[in-house]
Design an enzyme around this catalytic site. Structure first.
Site, mmCIF file in Angstrom:
data_model
loop_
_atom_site.group_PDB
_atom_site.id
_atom_site.type_symbol
_atom_site.label_atom_id
_atom_site.label_comp_id
_atom_site.label_asym_id
_atom_site.label_seq_id
_atom_site.Cartn_x
_atom_site.Cartn_y
_atom_site.Cartn_z
ATOM 1 N N HIS A 138 106.438 -37.062 45.252
ATOM 2 C CA HIS A 138 105.866 -37.995 45.983
ATOM 3 C C HIS A 138 104.093 -38.644 45.513
ATOM 4 C CE1 HIS A 138 109.037 -36.460 48.634
ATOM 5 N NE2 HIS A 138 108.406 -35.102 48.861
ATOM 6 N N ASP B 22 115.765 -35.328 46.361
ATOM 7 C CA ASP B 22 115.356 -34.200 47.079
ATOM 8 C C ASP B 22 115.421 -34.207 48.725
ATOM 9 O OD1 ASP B 22 112.198 -33.431 48.457
ATOM 10 O OD2 ASP B 22 111.189 -34.642 49.408
HETATM 11 ZN ZN ZN Z 1 110.455 -31.694 48.254
#
Ligand code: ZN
Length: 470
Positions: free
Chosen positions: A292, A343
């Site tokens: 991220h 993800d």
């Molecule tokens: Zn994750």
């Protein structure tokens, strides 16, 4: 749950393919590319070979052929949340409550079934290697299974049965989070399944997983490690995780600054940003990947880029969870390689992930063209495999792992694509549905859009999801 030794990607003999068009790793798109593999590796790659000069028995790849795609950040069980979490408003934190409900229901057999189906969906989308960020270690209430690595082994078996390579990122997860004032929070009942109690016991469990001195679990599976986040692992407990990565040369991953609330709690707890906490613990470097990296200070970006820490962007998840737009351009300029992950599996489409890196950059900056198609394809291929500990994958060059993904150019989305800009067409207009064939380690996994090992992927997904959502 034993891992089948002969399963997983890999092929013993010599095979040849003739690609109408191929993107040769960092090079440009070439036509008439004759690709030969011996066993699991490419042996020769020769562009400009006319069809009449192709040896008999050579497979024809119509469309644009790319190296295999790497999905560098996956939580297989999040696939169960697709769609249902879109009914009504919420935040990252309300989505997480729903995710915990699913986590609470999984057992080794249902985890295997769900992961196999989710990985099969990935294979259909052109993924040949997955990085599974695995923290659902234990049974209800945190009681270990008879084999305390049973859940991790289920994921490795799932990848083998779906024809993918896997890096099992065994994740250390110890505390329930940080309150806004920085106080550590106790584990919730579901979170108890994630925790080994402390990092020493995490290391003991991982030692029993059986990785060799190179971190390998099988020819198609390697072990890596992860610090879940600064929310879940106090800095004083990070050392055994980082040490394991250094001793075995294994990938080290961590979630980093996905939400502003994580930064605020971390500042309150430790007087430093998450990137600084991880840097001071020794967790940054060329073998490390931060996932991220959405909310960063200028100094964070310098720490990450200066240490050549890879950044795994997950743009669809970051949009679906209202995380924000991260500074991808600044991170790349500072020296960080960029990789991609699906993800939460809100969608599984690495082409979508790739183009969103550039589109997000455009929305945030008001300028076009920071990342071209080759840079984005490189994030989906070579950089992704490298951050999972497979630097020998992700390019169509002699000696590399023989992974090929072919995208049709005669679909409604891509019809009319010109050869010279075929890569731009695929990256900026293609989808996972345009993938027609996938070879992983020299072995066919997908042909004519059909998975060869999991015969009916939608049915497998439905079967796996139904009991979890009942
Ligand atoms: Zn994750």
């Amino acid at each position: 749950m034993p891992v089948p030794a002969a399963a997983g990607p890999g092929h013993a003999g010599v095979r040849r393919w003739h690609a109408e068009l191929a993107w040769l790793g960092r090079g440009e798109v070439r036509s008439g590319v004759l690709i030969e593999a011996a066993g699991t590796l490419f042996r020769s790659v020769t562009p400009d070979v006319p069809p009449e000069a192709v040896p008999p028995g050579t497979g024809r790849l119509r469309g644009l052929t790319l190296p295999g795609l790497a999905n560098a950040h996956s939580h297989a069980f999040h696939r169960a949340l697709r769609g249902i979490t879109e009914a009504g408003p919420g935040t990252f934190w309300t989505w997480r409550e729903r995710m915990y409900q699913v986590a609470g229901r999984l057992a080794p057999d249902s985890y295997l079934e769900l992961a196999r189906a989710a990985y099969a969906e990935m294979a259909l989308a052109g993924v040949t290697c997955v990085g599974e960020f695995h923290y659902l270690h234990h049974g209800p209430g945190g009681s270990p299974y008879a084999d305390p690595n049973e859940m991790g082994r289920a994921l490795v078996q799932a990848a083998a049965e779906a024809g993918l390579r896997i890096t099992l990122l065994d994740t250390c997860y110890l505390t329930g989070g940080l309150a806004p004032d920085g106080t550590p929070e106790p584990l919730s009942p579901v979170q108890q399944r994630f925790s080994d109690g402390d990092a020493a016991r995490w290391a003991d469990r991982l030692a029993a997983l059986g990785a060799d001195e190179h971190g390998m679990l099988a020819p198609y599976a390697r072990a890596g490690v992860a610090v879940h986040s600064v929310r879940a692992v106090p800095p004083a407990q990070m050392h055994p995780v980082i040490d394991w990565s250094h001793r075995l040369g294994a990938p080290l991953h961590a979630h980093l600054s996905e939400q502003p609330a994580e930064n605020e709690a971390c500042l309150a707890a430790y007087g430093a940003t998450p990137a600084r906490v991880l840097d001071e613990a020794g967790a940054l470097g060329p073998r490390s990947t931060m996932v991220h990296a959405t909310h960063l200070t200028r100094h964070d970006i310098e720490l990450l880029g200066g240490s050549r820490t890879c950044i795994c962007l997950c743009p669809t998840t970051e949009a679906f969870l209202a995380d924000g737009i991260g500074p991808a351009g600044a991170l790349a300029a500072a020296g960080s390689p960029l990789a991609l992950g699906s993800d939460s599996h809100a969608v599984i489409d690495l082409v979508d992930e790739a183009r969103r890196v550039e589109l997000d950059e455009r929305l945030a900056s008001g300028r076009r063209g920071r990342f071209g198609a080759a840079a984005l394809a490189g994030a989906a291929t070579a950089a992704g495999h490298a951050c999972l500990g497979w630097p020998e994958a992700g390019e169509i060059v002699p000696g590399a792992l023989a992974d090929l993904v072919t995208v049709r150019l005669d679909t409604p989305r891509l019809a009319g694509a010109a050869a010279a800009t075929a890569l731009e067409s695929v990256i900026f207009a293609g989808t996972a549905a345009d993938v027609t064939s996938v070879v992983a380690g020299g072995r066919d996994v997908v042909r004519d859009g059909q998975h060869l090992l999991v015969p009916d992927v939608p049915a497998a997904l439905s079967r796996a999801l139904r009991p979890l959502l009942a």
